[in-house]
Motif scaffolding. Sequence first.
Motif, PDB file in Angstrom:
ATOM      1  N   ILE A 392       0.864  -1.188   0.000  1.00 25.57           N
ATOM      2  CA  ILE A 392       0.000   0.000   0.000  1.00 25.57           C
ATOM      3  C   ILE A 392       0.889   1.223   0.000  1.00 25.57           C
ATOM      4  N   ILE A 393       1.069   1.839  -1.166  1.00 25.25           N
ATOM      5  CA  ILE A 393       2.003   2.953  -1.322  1.00 25.25           C
ATOM      6  C   ILE A 393       1.305   4.068  -2.084  1.00 25.25           C
ATOM      7  N   GLY A 394       1.309   5.273  -1.515  1.00 26.57           N
ATOM      8  CA  GLY A 394       0.753   6.436  -2.194  1.00 26.57           C
ATOM      9  C   GLY A 394      -0.268   7.160  -1.351  1.00 26.57           C
ATOM     10  N   PRO A 395      -0.552   8.422  -1.689  1.00 31.81           N
ATOM     11  CA  PRO A 395      -1.468   9.229  -0.873  1.00 31.81           C
ATOM     12  C   PRO A 395      -2.929   8.845  -1.012  1.00 31.81           C
ATOM     13  N   ALA A 396      -3.315   8.247  -2.141  1.00 36.92           N
ATOM     14  CA  ALA A 396      -4.714   7.837  -2.366  1.00 36.92           C
ATOM     15  C   ALA A 396      -4.733   6.363  -2.736  1.00 36.92           C
ATOM     16  N   ARG A 397      -4.237   5.539  -1.848  1.00 39.45           N
ATOM     17  CA  ARG A 397      -4.145   4.086  -2.046  1.00 39.45           C
ATOM     18  C   ARG A 397      -4.658   3.423  -0.791  1.00 39.45           C
ATOM     19  N   ALA A 398      -5.610   2.495  -0.928  1.00 41.32           N
ATOM     20  CA  ALA A 398      -6.216   1.869   0.250  1.00 41.32           C
ATOM     21  C   ALA A 398      -6.526   0.410  -0.028  1.00 41.32           C
ATOM     22  N   ASP A 399      -6.442  -0.387   1.018  1.00 41.45           N
ATOM     23  CA  ASP A 399      -6.854  -1.788   1.017  1.00 41.45           C
ATOM     24  C   ASP A 399      -8.104  -1.872   1.891  1.00 41.45           C
ATOM     25  N   LEU A 400      -9.237  -2.272   1.312  1.00 41.95           N
ATOM     26  CA  LEU A 400     -10.497  -2.318   2.053  1.00 41.95           C
ATOM     27  C   LEU A 400     -10.626  -3.662   2.760  1.00 41.95           C
ATOM     28  N   TYR A 401     -10.914  -3.630   4.054  1.00 46.77           N
ATOM     29  CA  TYR A 401     -11.053  -4.861   4.827  1.00 46.77           C
ATOM     30  C   TYR A 401     -12.499  -5.340   4.790  1.00 46.77           C
ATOM     31  N   PHE A 402     -12.685  -6.631   4.410  1.00 47.17           N
ATOM     32  CA  PHE A 402     -14.036  -7.169   4.247  1.00 47.17           C
ATOM     33  C   PHE A 402     -14.381  -8.254   5.258  1.00 47.17           C
ATOM     34  N   GLY A 403     -13.531  -8.521   6.240  1.00 51.50           N
ATOM     35  CA  GLY A 403     -13.872  -9.511   7.256  1.00 51.50           C
ATOM     36  C   GLY A 403     -13.145 -10.822   7.046  1.00 51.50           C
ATOM     37  N   ALA A 404     -13.722 -11.909   7.575  1.00 56.07           N
ATOM     38  CA  ALA A 404     -13.087 -13.224   7.551  1.00 56.07           C
ATOM     39  C   ALA A 404     -13.948 -14.209   6.780  1.00 56.07           C
ATOM     40  N   GLY A 405     -13.290 -15.227   6.247  1.00 62.24           N
ATOM     41  CA  GLY A 405     -14.030 -16.309   5.592  1.00 62.24           C
ATOM     42  C   GLY A 405     -13.920 -16.278   4.081  1.00 62.24           C
ATOM     43  N   ALA A 406     -14.507 -17.331   3.483  1.00 58.61           N
ATOM     44  CA  ALA A 406     -14.393 -17.539   2.041  1.00 58.61           C
ATOM     45  C   ALA A 406     -15.097 -16.445   1.242  1.00 58.61           C
ATOM     46  N   GLU A 407     -16.298 -16.036   1.680  1.00 58.98           N
ATOM     47  CA  GLU A 407     -17.033 -15.018   0.932  1.00 58.98           C
ATOM     48  C   GLU A 407     -16.290 -13.675   0.956  1.00 58.98           C
ATOM     49  N   ALA A 408     -15.755 -13.310   2.104  1.00 63.76           N
ATOM     50  CA  ALA A 408     -14.955 -12.089   2.181  1.00 63.76           C
ATOM     51  C   ALA A 408     -13.731 -12.190   1.283  1.00 63.76           C
ATOM     52  N   GLY A 409     -13.174 -13.388   1.173  1.00 61.54           N
ATOM     53  CA  GLY A 409     -12.038 -13.594   0.290  1.00 61.54           C
ATOM     54  C   GLY A 409     -12.407 -13.456  -1.170  1.00 61.54           C
ATOM     55  N   ARG A 410     -13.594 -13.943  -1.557  1.00 64.36           N
ATOM     56  CA  ARG A 410     -14.022 -13.821  -2.957  1.00 64.36           C
ATOM     57  C   ARG A 410     -14.258 -12.359  -3.336  1.00 64.36           C
ATOM     58  N   VAL A 411     -14.880 -11.587  -2.424  1.00 66.76           N
ATOM     59  CA  VAL A 411     -15.153 -10.177  -2.732  1.00 66.76           C
ATOM     60  C   VAL A 411     -13.853  -9.388  -2.801  1.00 66.76           C
ATOM     61  N   SER A 412     -13.011  -9.521  -1.798  1.00 67.79           N
ATOM     62  CA  SER A 412     -11.780  -8.734  -1.763  1.00 67.79           C
ATOM     63  C   SER A 412     -10.816  -9.141  -2.868  1.00 67.79           C
ATOM     64  N   GLY A 413     -10.878 -10.405  -3.281  1.00 71.21           N
ATOM     65  CA  GLY A 413      -9.938 -10.883  -4.285  1.00 71.21           C
ATOM     66  C   GLY A 413     -10.154 -10.326  -5.668  1.00 71.21           C
ATOM     67  N   ARG A 414     -11.318  -9.756  -5.951  1.00 67.34           N
ATOM     68  CA  ARG A 414     -11.571  -9.216  -7.288  1.00 67.34           C
ATOM     69  C   ARG A 414     -11.538  -7.687  -7.335  1.00 67.34           C
ATOM     70  N   LEU A 415     -11.038  -7.053  -6.287  1.00 71.38           N
ATOM     71  CA  LEU A 415     -10.986  -5.593  -6.261  1.00 71.38           C
ATOM     72  C   LEU A 415      -9.629  -5.090  -6.721  1.00 71.38           C
ATOM     73  N   ARG A 416      -9.611  -4.342  -7.805  1.00 70.34           N
ATOM     74  CA  ARG A 416      -8.439  -3.609  -8.308  1.00 70.34           C
ATOM     75  C   ARG A 416      -8.990  -2.456  -9.135  1.00 70.34           C
ATOM     76  N   HIS A 417      -9.490  -1.413  -8.452  1.00 68.45           N
ATOM     77  CA  HIS A 417     -10.282  -0.414  -9.150  1.00 68.45           C
ATOM     78  C   HIS A 417      -9.901   1.009  -8.738  1.00 68.45           C
ATOM     79  N   PRO A 418      -9.980   1.951  -9.695  1.00 73.36           N
ATOM     80  CA  PRO A 418      -9.821   3.365  -9.353  1.00 73.36           C
ATOM     81  C   PRO A 418     -11.067   3.884  -8.645  1.00 73.36           C
ATOM     82  N   MET A 419     -10.859   4.745  -7.640  1.00 73.27           N
ATOM     83  CA  MET A 419     -11.963   5.300  -6.858  1.00 73.27           C
ATOM     84  C   MET A 419     -11.617   6.741  -6.476  1.00 73.27           C
ATOM     85  N   HIS A 420     -12.680   7.534  -6.181  1.00 71.40           N
ATOM     86  CA  HIS A 420     -12.487   8.893  -5.687  1.00 71.40           C
ATOM     87  C   HIS A 420     -12.179   8.845  -4.192  1.00 71.40           C
ATOM     88  N   PHE A 421     -11.164   9.607  -3.773  1.00 70.19           N
ATOM     89  CA  PHE A 421     -10.774   9.669  -2.363  1.00 70.19           C
ATOM     90  C   PHE A 421     -11.034  11.080  -1.842  1.00 70.19           C
TER      91      PHE A 421
END
Length: 506
Positions: A392-421
């Motif tokens: 995680i490097i940069g002023p507008a760079r974030a890793d979103l925490y989605f919790g524990a378990g397989a479903e949280a892993g599936r959601v977080s695993g497909r995130l690589r997107h530009p967003m407004h900060f």
Amino acid sequence: MAPEARIKSFLKNSATALCAGLVVLASFSLGAEAARRHYRSHHHHAPEVAAIPPRALPYPQLPLPFEIPGAQYLPLAWADVKGWSDDDHLAAYKTFRASCRSINAQTSAPEPKALSGSLSEPCRAAKSLEPTDDASAKTFFEENFSPVHISRLGEPDGFVTGYYEPVLEGSRMQTDIYNVPVYRRPSNLFVRGFNQASVSLPNKGPVYRKIGRRKLVPYYDRGEIEDGKIAGRGLEIAWLKDPTDLLFAQIQGSARIKFEDGSTIRLNYDSYNGYPYTAVGRILIERGIIPKEEMSMQKIREWMAQNPDGARELRRQNRSYIFFHEVNLSDKDEAVGAQGIPLTAGRSIAVDKSLHVYGTPFFIEGELPIESDRARTPFHRLMIAQDTGSAIIGPARADLYFGAGAEAGRVSGRLRHPMHFVMLVPKSLDPNVRAARLPVPDPRPSEKIARLFPQAPAAKPVASAATSGKDETVAVASPVPLPAPRPVIEPVREPRRPMKTRSHQQ
């Protein structure tokens, strides 16, 4: 007078004049030497020159409102923050107040960063406030913070990924099925400036292997550790089935391991081996194995399961290796972030610790594939910085925490997107208020003064050959004359005189 007498008189007068000249030269040399000795005896050092006082600047040197390296930011009004009124502000307030417990307990000097210790002011206000509805929580943020759009310099948006806490099957003992060790920190791992007994060593910077009392060498990399360099030292916390499970637990920084008897242990990041993190997904994209638009954590897992030998080589491309320690948490508690408090699923983010302060609120807005791989789910949520990561490097760079378990892993695993900060800055650092206090420049000179000091005429635009026939013109400056080259003077070599040799008589 006879010629012989004239010659004798001339020689006598010349000799007298020569002696007088030698006497004068001798007296001059002695006087000069005496003067030099007198100066040396009275002036041991060069005479001191009074220091010139510093020139007063026309404007006072006031600090900027706040400054984040490599960032650009724009103050906003709350009405300009898209989706701000649609969020659950009460949930965000509870997460922020959890960070305030750690901020209020700090006794050390504030960090030398943009926000520094300014979060203590809204945290003091939150200490005595117990909002019970969304409206009062929303009012709290609006009264104590100012919104500022932030991004990397030259880029319009920030970038987000996701992370979670894996839940893995394991064993306390090594078996034929469970034979992948999960290591705690070795005792010979050394980081300058930290005690070896410190909890949670930094995840950046050099790390050494201590040999004896003084010798330090780089620590083992992932390949060496997988080959058994630290095996058999009693460092094994547990054993897993698959090295891919361990790799992803290390990428996430935490894990839950469930044993066959139904018990569970919780693991958290403790230290690393000093090598920079290399994303295995990026390597698969660069090799043309998985297209960039299809890349996800699930795709990586599928490829590694189908290619065991390739998976072994791919893991070793990431030389970084994470060591864990057990934490005293129940299954109902979330993982603990780098701030030292349990994370909140859907509200906690990991940020660049070198730029930001834990507890900083960020409103993140855009569209994410939450419901499915191709979904464009609207996402506008106030998140709190409570964790960090080596990637995680940069002023507008974030890793979103989605919790524990397989479903949280599936959601977080497909995130690589530009967003407004939108960064929420405490009112004490409001850029608009502080910028209003900065002095304005002097007024422009009057027309009369401008006539007394005319400026050189600007170069006329001349149409270039490349753009002839078009409306485009370019300004061509007149060439600057270069000085004439210095003449080359060859040194004149004098003819060498023949050496005379003497004949020695026998």
